[in-house]
Structures are given as C-alpha cells and as structure tokens.
Design an enzyme around this catalytic site. Structure first.
Site, PDB file in Angstrom:
ATOM      1  N   ASP A  92      93.452  32.484  -9.973  1.00  0.00           N
ATOM      2  CA  ASP A  92      93.509  31.589  -8.823  1.00  0.00           C
ATOM      3  C   ASP A  92      93.515  30.166  -9.349  1.00  0.00           C
ATOM      4  O   ASP A  92      93.379  29.936 -10.545  1.00  0.00           O
ATOM      5  CB  ASP A  92      92.328  31.853  -7.884  1.00  0.00           C
ATOM      6  CG  ASP A  92      91.002  31.428  -8.503  1.00  0.00           C
ATOM      7  OD1 ASP A  92      90.001  31.429  -7.804  1.00  0.00           O
ATOM      8  OD2 ASP A  92      90.999  31.098  -9.697  1.00  0.00           O
ATOM      9  N   ASP A 268      93.448  40.891  -3.248  1.00  0.00           N
ATOM     10  CA  ASP A 268      92.310  40.836  -4.164  1.00  0.00           C
ATOM     11  C   ASP A 268      91.053  40.743  -3.317  1.00  0.00           C
ATOM     12  O   ASP A 268      91.081  40.104  -2.245  1.00  0.00           O
ATOM     13  CB  ASP A 268      92.394  39.621  -5.100  1.00  0.00           C
ATOM     14  CG  ASP A 268      91.760  38.394  -4.448  1.00  0.00           C
ATOM     15  OD1 ASP A 268      92.498  37.698  -3.718  1.00  0.00           O
ATOM     16  OD2 ASP A 268      90.538  38.168  -4.633  1.00  0.00           O
TER      17      ASP A 268
END
Ligand SMILES: CCOC(=O)Nc1nc2cc3nc(NC)[nH]c3cc2c(=O)[nH]1
Length: 374
Positions: A92, A268
């Site tokens: 991320d 996720d």
C-alpha cells in the site's frame, strides 16, 4: 518475461474470473491477499501461507518505512528475500495507515507529515517518497498515495479530497515511471466516498492518467455493507473491464461474495489473521469463537474437508485448550485455518464463475453462512 498482464477469462453477470501475470508469478482472480503488515503474515511461516493457496500477499509501506526502513530492506536484498516470499507482493502507499496510526499528522498539497507511533520521529510521505519506498521494497504491485476520507464526510470535503488524490495519482505515476522496474504495476485509487457523481469523477480522472489496475478506496470505513455494495454498484461499471479492480480492506466472507458479485477482482483484509489471533474461526456455517465452553470436549476438526493441517488435523478442543493456556500455537493454528478457509472461498467462487453458476453459489453460501448453525 517481465510484464504485468491481466487476462479476463470469463464473466458471469458482473462476477469475473481472470488471471494476472507478473514477473514473480500468476495471480488467480478473484484473489484474496493475506496481509503481511511488517514483513510477516502474523504468526505464519511464508511456506504455510503459500500452501493455503495465496498467490500474493500485502506489505505495508507505513510500517516498513518506520521499521526497519525501506533503505535497510533494499540493502538486505528487498522484501521478497527479506521475508522469504517468492511470489508477487502488493504494497500500500502508506496514506491510510498514516491517518489511522500515526500522531501529529499534517496533510498538505505536498503530502502528509507525521510522527512515528513507534519512536515519535518525524516523517514526510509524499507521492514521490511513497513510490521510492515501494520500489526500494521491490513491490510488484504498488499503490498511489491517496487520501482515504473519513465516513461520514460532507460532499464538499469529499470532493476536495478526491481531487487531491487525483493530483497525487499523477505525481505517483510520474515518480513510478522514473523509479520502477519492468513488470511492476502502479494502481490508481478511486475515491468519492458514497457520492455517485464523485465516484465517476474520480474514476474518470484516474482513467485519463491511465493505470494497469484500479483500487476502490474509501470503503470499509464504517459505512456498512449496504452502502459499500451501493457504491460498488455504481463504481465498478465505469472502470475498464480489461483491468483488475481491487477493493481495499475487505472483508468478512459475505462481503467478499457480494463484492465479487459486483465486479471486484482483488481483496486484502486483516480479518482472517487478526480475528484468528483472538479466537474467531470462520466456517461455512458462520464464524465461531473457539474459546467458547461448547468446544472444550469437541474432538472434531474445524473443517475436515480443507487441505490444511490446522483445519483438518487438530480438534476444536485442542485449539480451545491452546487459547485458554495462552499458547503461541493458538494464534498460528486459527490464522492458518482462517487463511485456508478464505482461499477455499475464493477458489469456489472462481470455479462457480467458470461454470456459469455464480448466482446459485452466492445464494447457497449466504443461506448456509447466515443460518449460523455453528
Ligand atoms: C492497500 C492500499 O491502500 C492504500 O494505499 N490506500 C488506501 N488504503 C485503504 C485501506 C483500507 N482499509 C479499509 N478498511 C479496513 N478501508 C480502506 C481504504 C483505503 C483507501 O481508501 N486507501
């Protein structure tokens, strides 16, 4: 071959079955990515994560930039070697975690300045620095720096936020083009909270810049499943069909089924591992808490049909005992089972799409899961 290729193999309604090819291996979609926050899927060995069926895992920029730092990971051979995971890794951009974990944050056009929650040191995360970190880690799929707005939020504040994220998307892509290696991919992140016109504006702004994949951000932030599904209903249809869609931070098993039904390819979530560490086990009849007295003498496994030692070989009574005794193995066994359960759910959805029976699968799954026989 060092390329990032998404092959959309089959659709069934909005549900999609595909395959992503990366230099480090293929990803079957719909895909669930276990979260490996600080360079480890907590309590798990990477070989066991692989054996559950995970093709790709997620690493967090915020945590790794603070400790042990991206430069140290790069000096030590990159994140794949560091954590001994040879498949694709998605990282991320750090923005979401800065806003949820750090102290004394200041957000400007330039980026986000903040104090480390670990030692109070000051840091600055800009679109350029975020890409530099993700490239130092060696991530195969990287994220633009974005701003995830809180929920609820006013329309005006949401619009300002999504416009900033679009400007950061451009800066992220410019930095990525300078620093990345062939085959690595950068995803844009669609924002716009729960406002249909804003989601379209965000998607169009990102598509104008052009990305090989698009994340749907700003969800799973307290809006609830109904609002999340409503946003997906009007967001995924405006995204390119030939690029993966990634829904961040989602979710519980029924969330995954409903989001695949609405055109999402990648997920996720810390749910299977974090809740596993606290005693929650997922089953086809809904979640159970293994610490419950009902399991003290239950010699049956969590799921005899799952090809996973934690699901098939140990009794509920044993895992109940481990939690009551405060044994480390408790966290490992339930994380392991939950990850295997999530991967089996994804595999069953992929097969259902291949066989044109996704709607029936989804209905059967929801009926049994919500009946909560467990
Ligand atoms: C995973 C990649 O994330 C980013 O780089 N930005 C980002 N992350 C999010 C993570 C989220 N987790 C949840 N719920 C648990 N909601 C999330 C939203 C974002 C987001 O908008 N933007």
């Amino acid at each position: 071959m060092s390329e990032f290729i998404f092959n959309l193999q089959k659709t069934d309604g909005q549900a999609r079955r595909g395959e992503i090819t990366t230099p480090r291996g293929k990803i079957q979609t719909p895909a669930f990515m276990p979260v490996g926050t600080a360079g480890t899927v907590k309590a798990m060995q990477t070989r066991d994560v692989k054996a559950t069926g995970a093709d790709i895992i997620l690493g967090n920029t915020y945590h790794l930039m603070l400790r042990p730092t991206a430069e140290r990971v790069a000096r030590l051979g990159g994140l794949h070697h560091f954590m001994q995971w040879d498949g694709p890794i998605l990282t991320d951009s750090g923005g979401f975690q800065v806003m949820s974990l750090s102290k004394l944050r200041k957000l400007t056009e330039e980026g986000v300045s903040f104090q480390s929650h670990i030692d109070g040191s000051r840091h600055m995360l800009t679109p350029e620095r975020s890409i530099e970190i993700q490239c130092l880690l060696g991530a195969d799929i990287q994220m633009q720096l974005d701003e995830c707005p809180p929920f609820p939020i006013t329309e005006e504040a949401s619009r300002e936020s999504l416009e900033l994220s679009i400007r950061w998307a451009k800066r992220s892509k410019d930095a990525f083009e300078k620093l990345s290696k062939p085959g690595q991919a950068l995803f844009g992140i669609v924002q716009g909270s729960v406002f249909e016109d804003q989601r379209k504006r965000s998607a169009e702004g990102l598509m104008e810049i052009g990305f090989p994949g698009y994340s749907v951000g700003g969800l799973a932030v307290g809006e609830g499943q109904e609002q999340m599904f409503r946003v997906l209903d009007f967001t995924t249809p405006v995204l390119p069909k030939d690029r993966p869609r990634y829904l961040m931070g989602v979710g519980k098993p029924p969330d995954l089924v409903g989001a695949v039904e609405r055109g999402i390819d990648m997920f996720d979530c810390v749910m299977p591992t974090r809740s596993g560490r606290h005693g929650q086990a997922f089953t086809w009849d809904g979640p159970i808490n293994i610490k419950n007295a009902a399991y003290v003498d239950d010699g049956t496994p969590l799921d005899a049909d799952l090809d996973c030692p934690a699901s098939r070989d140990y009794s509920k009574a044993y895992i109940n005992h481990l939690f009551r005794a405060g044994e480390y193995l408790a966290a490992t066994l339930l994380s392991w089972h939950n990850l295997a359960f999530y991967q089996e759910l994804m595999a069953r959805m992929r097969t259902a799409i291949e066989e044109d029976r996704f709607a029936a699968f989804a209905a059967e799954f929801r009926a049994r899961y919500s009946a909560g026989a467990a």
